[in-house]
Design an enzyme around this catalytic site. Sequence first.
Site, PDB file in Angstrom:
ATOM      1  N   GLU A  74      17.838  69.226  64.957  1.00 23.22           N
ATOM      2  CA  GLU A  74      17.026  68.110  64.492  1.00 23.22           C
ATOM      3  C   GLU A  74      16.715  67.073  65.566  1.00 23.22           C
ATOM      4  O   GLU A  74      15.661  66.457  65.534  1.00 23.22           O
ATOM      5  CB  GLU A  74      17.731  67.418  63.310  1.00 23.22           C
ATOM      6  CG  GLU A  74      17.876  68.279  62.074  1.00 23.22           C
ATOM      7  CD  GLU A  74      16.542  68.617  61.435  1.00 23.22           C
ATOM      8  OE1 GLU A  74      15.608  67.793  61.517  1.00 23.22           O
ATOM      9  OE2 GLU A  74      16.426  69.724  60.870  1.00 23.22           O
ATOM     10  N   SER A 127      46.637  76.353   5.035  1.00 24.48           N
ATOM     11  CA  SER A 127      48.094  76.186   4.999  1.00 24.48           C
ATOM     12  C   SER A 127      48.658  75.489   6.224  1.00 24.48           C
ATOM     13  O   SER A 127      49.846  75.149   6.248  1.00 24.48           O
ATOM     14  CB  SER A 127      48.761  77.554   4.850  1.00 24.48           C
ATOM     15  OG  SER A 127      48.445  78.111   3.592  1.00 24.48           O
TER      16      SER A 127
END
Length: 724
Positions: free
Chosen positions: A112, A390
């Site tokens: 870059e 239950s």
Amino acid sequence: MDYRSIYTGKSSTESPDKNQVNIPSPEKKGKFMLAVYIIAAFVILGAVTGIFLAYTQEVPEVADLRNYKPNMSTAIYDNNGNLVSQLFAEQRTVVKIAQVPAILQNAILSKEDPNFYQHGGFDFKAIIRATVNNLSHGKIVEGASTITQQLARNLFLNREKTIGRKIKEALLALQIEKYYTKSEILELYCNQIFFGAGAYGVEAASRTYFGKHVEELTLPECAVLAALPQAPSSYNPYRNPELALEKRNVVLNIMTERGVITPEERDEAINTPLTLSKLEVKNAPYFVEYIRQQLEGTYGNTVIYKGGLKVYTTLDTNLQNIAQDLMTKHVRNLQAKIESKTGKPLSQPLQGALIAMEPSTGNIKAMIGGLDYNENEFNRAVQAKRQTGSAFKPIVYTSAIDNGFRVSDVLMDSPIVYKNTNGTDWRPENYSGKFSGPVILLNGLAFSMNVVTVKLLDKIGIRTAQKYAHKMGISSSLADDLTLGLGSSSISLLEMTTAFATLANGGMKPEPLSVLSVKDNSGKELENHISKLTEALPETTAYIVTFMMENVIDRGTGTSIRRLGFTGPAAGKTGTTNEFTDTWFIGFTPRMVLAIWIGCDTKENLGKQMTGGYACAPLWAEIMLKAYGSSDAEFPVPNNIVFKKICVKSGMLADKNCPAPIDAPFVEGTEPVKFCTLHSDTSASFMHSDFDDYESGEDAPANPAPKTNNEDPDSEEEGGALTF
């Protein structure tokens, strides 16, 4: 010489031709042109200065850039500090430049901005080089923006291609170079730039593409990342692996030309295959959303998605992953079995939910709200309220034990009729459709007998059971009739887990806890949480009910736990609702409560075999075995608990003739004192222990009908109307 004339080679004494044009001399012309150039230069300089001054008024101030905080992901960690997931508008984790390996820094600079350490913000040589290359190719093949310019663009500007933006970009670059060191600029760049696939900054990119932290990257991996900012979408190695390899190799060649790496290092890197991996940061999605909802009320979405919070949670990633994997396989297999047996597909996918909680702290160790968060974000572990069947019965028995009942007390398992409020009759039934006569409470819970439970609830009172349910952590509204004892109330899995954790924790109710601490992006602690325990039950009551629930697993409706190889202390309770629409199993050891629900979002009959003992209990055993091996800790016995060997039929002290007597716990001073007369040599009739409270008109059969596996594949007593 007349300086107003131009030298032509004639004598100056000759009379001039009146028609001749008066041409200035070259010397005079040169001075004139110089003046013009100077004036033009000043005009141009003035104009440029004016333009720059005008744009200077429009560019933002960069002096405070040192305090700049980019949008940062909120990181959610497990109980060992491992990253679980992130919440973000931009997926970014800020790192210091010292954490970025030198080889990655060099790869980025080579690609870059090779003159980064020489220029003052923009690179004139690069501009000339790029212009020549672009003109020679007839298109843009090379850019000239420095890293500083790119940073300025990403921080302050948009990506429009105009002269005005380029001027602002240059001005900002100059200011940035004025106020900040090269290391600071490079650090900002490495944390700000977009690498594609939702990753901002080098750390997020490293995790996204290579499943590792930035400091662990290799040379070829660094080259891949260095190539991405130019065209993050096009060069994305997941989408275009061949192009990504090509661009990686371009970067490696550039690095070699710059002398950053040797030709040998380049060749080795070029011959390295592209291997991609993601460091998964979206684990436990239902748990993460549960956390996010808690944070939202305190911090708001802006801080959550952009503020970079660090949230440390109670999650056990290992347990979570084991549970998620096994539940997914188990539920899908169950659905296949159901559809194979019925010969038709279910109208909707079978779902499951799970919570694991440490009873001593309330720490939520695992949470599953469904099989696929991407398909449905509804958290069935927290948001869904389903009938418990239950699984609610232990709360009824807890209420009874704490109000003077004992495990050895006897109730008649026999037909009974109750009047509904509308005048109709309700006849509670057992799963098998049969009755067993005199039953001690220990067996009533172990074998999940509906009629015994309803009669027990009738004796202690509905309000009493409701009070204990709320004390143990259930906040949902509860049924106001005797169906409460059979689990007709709709309750969340988290509430039920808390209630069972109260029993596992010796009567101390833990507050469910998921967030241990929260820190801001600078490491400052914003909140810290510790376990909150409330005394809900006497320790003796909690222990006795736990003992009764151990019998559920050892010889009752949860024996599949033992058949699958889980040994050591464990207690629990199965649950199945009417029409077999909801199945439950909640089990615990001294160290962990694991609650499981399986069913469909909209009630759908799963078939008679799909009880809690069949659908959920085996999964509980699988998860616990894989996560912990087995249980080695014992449930602590309170000091004032005594054990007596009792007859499981009569509830009295066991005689030598009593089959399979059991050591049962009693609060000291309440233990039975009479020996069994049912199995004694001298007895021909049944004596039902010290508890003398038969229902009027009910006689015990001499030979109670035994239950068989043919009658009840899961040995679970379920059934009876759920409206009263």
